[in-house]
Design a protein around this motif. Structure first.
Motif: not given
Length: 183
Positions: A57-70, A75-84
């Motif tokens: 579970k932790k690894t799966l959660a970390d993957i989303i967090e790392s993609i949002l960080g990338l 790109m920018d905050f808005q792009a990360a927000y849009d993906v989330a």
């Protein structure tokens, strides 16, 4: 918990199929469902023996967090927000929410001083500026103190600091990044 939501988002986006669990080497990793073939010493081809590992579970959660960080960093905050938002991991927002304080009447003298100090910046909700400048010791019937806005500002500064450290020290490991952030 939030890791549970992030885990479900990873699985629903099918990103769990592409997680590298071990060092990538020849024929050591393949997306789930892909058959790898290998050539034996005698020259025959056979289905490679691959062990499928399931990430936690932790690894799966970390993957989303790392993609949002990338996405945020490149790109920018808005792009990360849009993906989330697309992944369904943002919190709902009320489009009719009004952050203004009911019954508040801006102090025109203060508004002028704030504008001069901040270089002519105008605020849609001047009462929030007054809130941002109101100390908890000040008893005010209409305007709360700055503590909630400070809480949000602290997160914004943390985001700025992490962005700067990430770009300034690209060779550091996570533990070293945490130490840099704490100093």
């Amino acid at each position: 918990g939030s890791n549970q939501r992030l885990m479900h988002a990873t699985k629903s986006a099918r990103l769990d199929l592409y997680i590298l669990h071990k060092q990538l080497g020849r024929s050591q990793w393949a997306p789930a469902g892909l058959e790898l073939h290998e050539i034996t010493d005698d020259g025959t081809e056979r289905l490679a023996n691959t062990e499928e590992e399931k990430p936690g579970k932790k690894t799966l959660a970390d993957i989303i967090e790392s993609i949002l960080g990338l996405i945020y960093l490149k790109m920018d905050f808005q792009a990360a927000y849009d993906v989330a938002k697309e992944l369904g991991i943002t919190l709902p927002r009320d489009p009719d929410y009004d952050s203004s304080i009911p019954g508040y009447k801006p102090d025109t003298k203060l508004a002028k001083v704030y504008s001069e100090i901040l270089g002519g910046v105008r605020f849609k909700h001047p009462e929030l500026l007054e809130e941002a400048l109101t100390h908890p010791s000040c008893t005010h019937e209409e305007v709360p103190c700055y503590q909630k806005l400070e809480w949000v500002g602290d997160a914004v500064l943390c985001l700025f600091a992490r962005n700067w450290i990430y770009h300034q020290y690209p060779g550091l490991k996570v533990g070293e990044l945490v130490i840099m952030e704490a100093t």
